[in-house]
Every structure is written in C-alpha cells, then in structure tokens.
Design a protein around this motif. Structure first.
Motif, mmCIF file in Angstrom:
data_model
loop_
_atom_site.group_PDB
_atom_site.id
_atom_site.type_symbol
_atom_site.label_atom_id
_atom_site.label_comp_id
_atom_site.label_asym_id
_atom_site.label_seq_id
_atom_site.Cartn_x
_atom_site.Cartn_y
_atom_site.Cartn_z
ATOM 1 N N UNK A 1 0.703 -1.155 0.012
ATOM 2 C CA UNK A 1 0.067 0.127 -0.071
ATOM 3 C C UNK A 1 0.863 1.260 0.150
ATOM 4 N N UNK A 2 0.851 1.960 -0.944
ATOM 5 C CA UNK A 2 1.471 3.350 -1.053
ATOM 6 C C UNK A 2 1.042 4.555 -0.240
ATOM 7 N N UNK A 3 1.786 5.243 0.611
ATOM 8 C CA UNK A 3 1.129 6.305 1.092
ATOM 9 C C UNK A 3 2.253 7.440 1.039
ATOM 10 N N UNK A 4 1.867 8.668 1.199
ATOM 11 C CA UNK A 4 2.782 9.871 1.201
ATOM 12 C C UNK A 4 2.493 10.718 2.417
ATOM 13 N N UNK A 5 3.572 10.980 3.198
ATOM 14 C CA UNK A 5 3.552 12.050 4.060
ATOM 15 C C UNK A 5 4.154 13.452 3.387
ATOM 16 N N UNK B 1 -0.619 8.424 -9.129
ATOM 17 C CA UNK B 1 -0.605 7.307 -8.450
ATOM 18 C C UNK B 1 -2.180 6.742 -8.320
ATOM 19 N N UNK B 2 -2.999 7.493 -8.728
ATOM 20 C CA UNK B 2 -4.288 6.862 -8.514
ATOM 21 C C UNK B 2 -5.211 7.508 -7.530
ATOM 22 N N UNK B 3 -6.377 7.050 -7.178
ATOM 23 C CA UNK B 3 -7.378 7.605 -6.066
ATOM 24 C C UNK B 3 -6.874 7.725 -4.955
ATOM 25 N N UNK B 4 -6.940 8.648 -4.103
ATOM 26 C CA UNK B 4 -6.564 8.812 -2.644
ATOM 27 C C UNK B 4 -7.741 8.208 -1.965
ATOM 28 N N UNK B 5 -7.437 7.202 -0.793
ATOM 29 C CA UNK B 5 -8.370 6.378 -0.187
ATOM 30 C C UNK B 5 -8.334 6.758 1.300
ATOM 31 N N UNK B 6 -7.375 7.713 1.509
ATOM 32 C CA UNK B 6 -7.349 8.087 3.065
ATOM 33 C C UNK B 6 -6.477 9.398 3.050
ATOM 34 N N UNK B 7 -7.231 10.123 4.042
ATOM 35 C CA UNK B 7 -6.323 11.380 4.186
ATOM 36 C C UNK B 7 -6.628 11.628 5.682
ATOM 37 N N UNK B 8 -5.291 11.839 6.368
ATOM 38 C CA UNK B 8 -5.261 12.100 7.679
ATOM 39 C C UNK B 8 -5.714 13.710 7.946
ATOM 40 N N UNK B 9 -6.038 13.760 9.242
ATOM 41 C CA UNK B 9 -6.027 15.271 9.844
ATOM 42 C C UNK B 9 -4.814 15.950 9.546
ATOM 43 N N UNK B 10 -4.917 17.297 9.309
ATOM 44 C CA UNK B 10 -3.697 18.257 9.425
ATOM 45 C C UNK B 10 -3.222 18.472 10.631
ATOM 46 N N UNK C 1 2.939 22.342 8.639
ATOM 47 C CA UNK C 1 2.053 21.187 8.750
ATOM 48 C C UNK C 1 2.112 19.962 8.220
ATOM 49 N N UNK C 2 1.645 18.950 8.988
ATOM 50 C CA UNK C 2 1.678 17.536 8.250
ATOM 51 C C UNK C 2 0.448 16.815 7.979
ATOM 52 N N UNK C 3 0.393 16.185 6.729
ATOM 53 C CA UNK C 3 -0.955 15.564 6.358
ATOM 54 C C UNK C 3 -0.322 14.146 5.678
ATOM 55 N N UNK C 4 -1.225 12.945 5.900
ATOM 56 C CA UNK C 4 -0.677 11.670 5.428
ATOM 57 C C UNK C 4 -1.865 11.445 4.485
ATOM 58 N N UNK C 5 -1.747 10.687 3.340
ATOM 59 C CA UNK C 5 -2.547 10.166 2.452
ATOM 60 C C UNK C 5 -2.193 9.035 1.953
ATOM 61 N N UNK C 6 -3.004 7.895 1.287
ATOM 62 C CA UNK C 6 -2.869 7.036 0.989
ATOM 63 C C UNK C 6 -3.538 6.694 -0.373
ATOM 64 N N UNK D 1 12.913 27.214 -3.548
ATOM 65 C CA UNK D 1 12.670 26.516 -2.483
ATOM 66 C C UNK D 1 11.445 25.696 -2.577
ATOM 67 N N UNK D 2 11.607 24.534 -1.845
ATOM 68 C CA UNK D 2 10.126 23.746 -1.989
ATOM 69 C C UNK D 2 8.996 24.518 -0.972
ATOM 70 N N UNK D 3 7.754 24.176 -1.547
ATOM 71 C CA UNK D 3 6.784 24.561 -1.025
ATOM 72 C C UNK D 3 6.038 23.490 -0.266
ATOM 73 N N UNK D 4 6.560 22.368 -0.490
ATOM 74 C CA UNK D 4 5.806 20.998 -0.153
ATOM 75 C C UNK D 4 6.953 19.911 -0.009
ATOM 76 N N UNK D 5 6.909 19.233 1.074
ATOM 77 C CA UNK D 5 7.849 18.191 0.987
ATOM 78 C C UNK D 5 6.959 16.597 0.917
ATOM 79 N N UNK D 6 7.209 15.967 0.107
ATOM 80 C CA UNK D 6 6.346 14.881 -0.093
ATOM 81 C C UNK D 6 7.405 13.336 0.253
ATOM 82 N N UNK D 7 7.065 12.804 1.274
ATOM 83 C CA UNK D 7 7.704 11.486 1.485
ATOM 84 C C UNK D 7 6.865 10.280 1.369
ATOM 85 N N UNK D 8 7.089 9.662 0.075
ATOM 86 C CA UNK D 8 6.434 8.314 -0.129
ATOM 87 C C UNK D 8 7.003 7.197 0.495
ATOM 88 N N UNK D 9 6.084 6.440 0.982
ATOM 89 C CA UNK D 9 6.463 5.018 1.399
ATOM 90 C C UNK D 9 5.470 4.028 1.256
#
Length: 174
Positions: free
Chosen positions: A11-15, A35-44, A62-67, A98-106
C-alpha cells in the motif's frame, strides 16, 4: 534452499509537509493524477518535531498523510520517489527555487512500513536510482513498532494507531 519469489503488492502512502493549504491541495491533485485515487486522508497537524525544513520552507509547517487505493509492487518505490521529487520541484517557489511542499512516499505491508529517501545512512538500504529505503516500523504482537531511528512524528501513539488502521484497510482489500 529457499526459492525466490516476488513479494505481495503493498500500500502506497505519502506524508506531506507544507505551509499553505493551496499547495497541499495542488500536491494532492498531482499525486492522485500519477498514483491513483486517494483512499485515506489524515487530519492536518502541526509539524513541530524538527527545524530541518525551517530554513527552506519557513515556520508554522503542517503535516498530512494520504494513501492511495491501487496497490503497488514494492520494487517501484525508487521510481515513485523520483516522481514525488519532480512534483516537489514543479510546486517550488519560482523566485527562490525553495520547496513549498515536502513529499515523503512510502509503503506498508503486513510486516513493515518503509520510507523512501535520497539520503544514505547506516540503517538505510540502497534500492536503485539513488534512492534508499528506511524501515520505519515493523509489525509484532498486534501493532507496528518503532525503531531507534524512526522519525519523531512517526513515534507518537496517534501516528502508530493511524498506520495500524491503514494496515487493517490494506489487509481487508488485498
């Protein structure tokens, strides 16, 4: 002697770490296109565990996770990290670069959670294309467990619970 076999899809997710919601929404839209449909979003939540991104991205991060709904082959993580780096670059501040977003896939599987990174260190394994994999959690006795090097925001009980819930979703759909 054991016979080599391919692992099950994961299962792919990104922070995402960001400052402005508009950037978050743009990043999520681009990620879903790739990467396809987002099926989960955490709170910010407030991202105040480190000052690592402060110089480049500023304060009040701020931080948010999606899968994502589609499962992926684990071997595709380096290619995914290169694609998320390209999205980061596309969303960079054009004046300062400069980056405006950091995307950490896992990805997560029954047994573990792995993050992709471009930074080598003693506990990271080289995957390919300049990308390393970092074991962030391992699963034992009913829960993911942290390790000495697990990032501080991944060590909170709330975050471990979130990943355990994502694991349950993954298991129910595979």
């Amino acid at each position: 002697m054991g016979a080599p076999k391919e692992p099950k899809p994961v299962k792919l997710f990104s922070g995402l770490i960001f400052k402005e919601k508009e950037i978050l929404f743009s990043a999520q839209e681009k990620l879903a296109q790739v990467f396809g449909e987002i099926d989960f979003e955490s709170d910010i939540s407030l991202f105040d565990f480190t000052n690592y991104y402060k110089k480049e991205m500023g304060n009040n991060l701020k931080r948010k996770f999606i899968s994502f709904a589609p499962l992926i082959p684990a071997v595709s993580l380096p290619e995914i990290k290169l694609k998320t780096n390209a999205i980061e670059k596309a969303l960079s501040d054009s004046r300062t670069e400069s980056r405006t977003v950091n995307i950490d896939p896992g990805y997560l599987s029954d047994e573990k959670v792995v993050l992709a990174t471009t930074k080598n260190f003693s506990h990271r394994l080289y995957l390919s294309s300049g990308i390393f994999g970092e074991l962030t959690y391992f699963y034992m006795r009913g829960s993911y467990r942290t390790l000495e090097w697990t990032y501080p925001d991944f060590k909170t009980p709330e975050r471990v619970k979130m990943f355990n819930n994502l694991r349950n979703t993954y298991i129910s759909k595979k």
